[in-house]
Design an enzyme around this catalytic site. Structure first.
Site, PDB file in Angstrom:
ATOM      1  N   HIS A   1     -38.922  -0.504  29.319  1.00  0.00           N
ATOM      2  CA  HIS A   1     -39.063  -1.459  29.275  1.00  0.00           C
ATOM      3  C   HIS A   1     -37.943  -2.527  29.100  1.00  0.00           C
ATOM      4  O   HIS A   1     -36.982  -2.794  28.953  1.00  0.00           O
ATOM      5  CB  HIS A   1     -40.025  -2.134  27.737  1.00  0.00           C
ATOM      6  CG  HIS A   1     -41.008  -1.715  27.362  1.00  0.00           C
ATOM      7  ND1 HIS A   1     -41.555  -0.697  26.432  1.00  0.00           N
ATOM      8  CD2 HIS A   1     -41.971  -0.836  28.322  1.00  0.00           C
ATOM      9  CE1 HIS A   1     -43.093  -0.778  27.094  1.00  0.00           C
ATOM     10  NE2 HIS A   1     -43.739  -0.938  27.805  1.00  0.00           N
ATOM     11  N   GLU A   2     -37.999  -3.884  29.820  1.00  0.00           N
ATOM     12  CA  GLU A   2     -37.236  -4.752  30.281  1.00  0.00           C
ATOM     13  C   GLU A   2     -35.796  -5.181  30.261  1.00  0.00           C
ATOM     14  O   GLU A   2     -35.050  -5.017  30.135  1.00  0.00           O
ATOM     15  CB  GLU A   2     -36.765  -6.028  28.449  1.00  0.00           C
ATOM     16  CG  GLU A   2     -38.423  -6.219  28.361  1.00  0.00           C
ATOM     17  CD  GLU A   2     -39.362  -6.986  28.870  1.00  0.00           C
ATOM     18  OE1 GLU A   2     -38.107  -8.298  29.697  1.00  0.00           O
ATOM     19  OE2 GLU A   2     -40.350  -7.088  28.416  1.00  0.00           O
ATOM     20  N   GLY A   3     -35.770  -3.823  31.533  1.00  0.00           N
ATOM     21  CA  GLY A   3     -34.560  -3.757  32.848  1.00  0.00           C
ATOM     22  C   GLY A   3     -34.240  -2.287  32.118  1.00  0.00           C
ATOM     23  O   GLY A   3     -34.468  -2.063  31.109  1.00  0.00           O
TER      24      GLY A   3
END
Length: 598
Positions: A448-450
């Site tokens: 998630h998110e990178g």
């Protein structure tokens, strides 16, 4: 009865004894608050999380959202929990009073959110995204966009998403193909596909505000040509009333191994399913200036990255508490050396290897919790410190710590969840015990998110070298200040000060060696290892800070902190030695391997 979500005693220690959030009430922004109001909202967070979020955590996992070709169906408890959450004001916990927020310090707001993430991260993801979206608009949107979209989001009536990835692009945002065509009325018409969009389609609110990255025709190539648009599911009239359906269509639902209560979608923009204003194309409103969209989106992404770290922490902490509760009550075996087979069995917590696993989980969960709350405290400093210099210092330090705050909990609290399953033995990997789901939910946070790899590239490739290395210098200076305090304190804190000082110095030396290689490919080849090693040094620093905050206390809580700190310095920090050696050697193993060798 002790909570199996989080430890309120630990939160109070970190917030009041260590981070001194009560002192923030002397600042104008927080002058209407006191410890009484902080405690009240923390109490309410725990109560709402336990009563409205935790009970349907398993049900939402087993009966995940379904798409029938027309609409998404999910268990009703999710919507009911979100209604209670919104009515209690939690969406705006840290936001300005002017938009309906509580205007709490971010440190307290973060602590509140952790209860919901621990109780049911699948349901908590909906307001998590909405908070980040509202904050982005308040930072970069026009006054009209803020007036139109933010208040109903703060009230919990509208939700938000972030639409970045595409089926062919993934994390490579330079390669997105979603297009935006300008219209004479100042709006844009968007067309394209977005993949992995959490909370992308549901019926739990009156509207969904999509924040969409797209490219305007004729703009620069790559990331420099990306713009950001507000694309609501339903258009909004001048009076704020919901209007006709926008041309945003749900194409399908993805089925993940965890976070199953969060509907995850493939969205089609501008396919002609709906025709707002009589023509196809999703109506979008440009945020800020053209071609600056990725810069604006990073406001949301960086907030979400620390938030993902918070979610990983909450799941790791809950797993630790479940394992601890099980180990206290499960009897098996007898002490080593016991000769009488008829003697009663002992709780497994008394076996040294189980104690090792519990100490490891405690050191990960409580170390990560300290890091996440410390980052929130830096945000409060950035916004409200007395001088611009103090605000700038906090911003710089938070910038450096953000990839660590995202990835370290996502890696090591997941390992804690793995150990929680191990403590449970054969019961641990059955669906009847909570630790199985906690592990699956937490596995997503490393992506998630990178991903972990992206955070490593961000830390080594950007954050530690920006402004001539000012961020890294500040981090090492801040750690050195703690080392000095520990040496002055004497006793056990002083005994760890040399190890931390040596590890911090090694960070500086190895960073310099890596960037002297003369080849960015060599420098960044093992950036994930760099992230892990520096992360361990940072969390060792968090543990030394906690150890100092216990002072001369001699109760069980303080002794537990000392035991966890002892574990981290003796078992975990030494891991960094071989990692730093590998990095300093400029190892090319992963760089030189050829695809055909696999």
């Amino acid at each position: 009865m002790r909570s199996l979500l989080l430890s309120r005693r630990d939160l109070d220690f970190l917030l009041y004894d260590w981070l001194d959030v009560e002192s923030l009430t002397a600042r104008p922004r927080f002058a209407e608050h006191s410890r009484t109001t902080f405690d009240a909202v923390l109490d309410l967070s725990e109560q709402v999380a336990a009563k409205h979020f935790a009970p349907h955590n398993r049900a939402a996992d087993l009966d995940e959202p379904r798409f029938d070709g027309e609409r998404v169906h999910m268990i009703p408890e999710v919507g009911e929990a979100l209604r209670v959450y919104g009515e209690a004001g939690f969406v705006g916990a840290g936001m300005d009073e002017s938009v309906g927020g509580m205007q709490l310090p971010q440190t307290v707001a973060q602590a509140c959110s952790l209860w919901f993430l621990a109780a049911n991260i699948g349901t908590a993801a909906y307001p998590f995204l909405t908070v980040a979206g509202a904050n982005l608009l308040m930072a970069h949107g026009s006054p009209e966009q803020v007036r139109t979209f933010v208040p109903p989001m703060v009230e919990g009536r509208w939700f938000a998403t972030m639409c970045l990835s595409e089926p062919q692009a993934g994390s490579s945002l330079a390669d997105i193909t979603t297009r935006a065509e300008p219209r004479d009325d100042g709006t844009y018409r968007l067309s394209g596909n977005k993949m992995w969009i959490s909370a992308g389609d549901h019926e739990m609110g009156e509207n969904i505000v999509h924040l969409v990255l797209a490219k305007i025709a004729g703009g620069p190539h790559g990331v420099k040509g990306i713009s950001l648009f507000v694309v609501p599911r339903f258009l909004v009239g001048a009076d704020g009333a919901r209007g006709e359906r926008n041309d945003v269509a749900l194409a399908g639902v993805n089925h993940k191994m965890g976070y199953r209560g969060t509907v995850n979608t493939l969205l089609n923009f501008g396919e002609g399913r709906h025709t707002p204003g009589g023509e196809p194309g999703a109506v979008g409103y440009l945020v800020g200036e053209p071609h600056h969209g990725l810069t604006y989106m990073f406001h949301m992404m960086n907030e979400a990255r620390v938030g993902v770290g918070g979610g990983a922490t909450a799941l790791g902490y809950s797993g630790y508490l479940h394992a601890l509760d099980y180990a206290r009550t499960r009897t098996q075996g007898r002490p080593l050396g016991a000769k009488d087979p008829a003697a009663p069995q002992i709780p497994i917590i008394e076996h040294p290897d189980v104690a090792r696993m519990l100490l490891a989980q405690k050191s990960y969960a409580e170390g990560a919790l300290a890091l996440v709350l410390y980052c929130a405290r830096l945000l409060d400093e950035e916004r409200t410190a007395a001088t611009p210099e103090e605000q700038s210092r906090a911003h710089l330090l938070l910038d450096v710590l953000t990839p660590i705050a995202k990835s370290w909990p996502s890696q090591w609290c997941l390992h804690g969840n793995d150990l929680a399953i191990q403590v449970h033995g054969g019961y641990g990997y059955t669906r009847e015990y909570a630790v199985e789901q906690l592990y699956r939910d937490n596995r997503l946070n490393a992506i998630h998110e990178g991903t972990h790899g992206i955070q490593g590239l961000d830390l080594l490739g950007r954050k530690v070298v920006m402004n001539g290395g000012a961020g890294l210098t500040l981090l090492l200076e801040t750690i050195t200040e703690t080392v000095g305090k520990a040496r002055a304190a004497g006793g056990e804190p002083a005994s760890y000060s040399d190890a931390l000082a040596t590890a911090a110095a090694r960070v500086g030396e190895v960073t310099a060696t890596l960037w002297k290689a003369g080849d960015p490919a060599v420098t960044l080849a093992n950036s994930s290892i760099y992230l892990e090693a520096v992360g361990h040094v940072v969390v060792a620093w968090m543990w030394l800070e906690q150890l100092l905050a216990t002072g001369s206390r001699e109760d069980d809580f303080a002794e537990g902190k000392r035991a966890a700190a002892r574990y981290f310095f003796r078992y975990e920090l030494p891991r960094t030695g071989p990692q730093f050696a590998l990095l300093a050697d400029l190892d090319r193993t992963t760089l030189d391997v050829r695809p055909e060798w696999f």
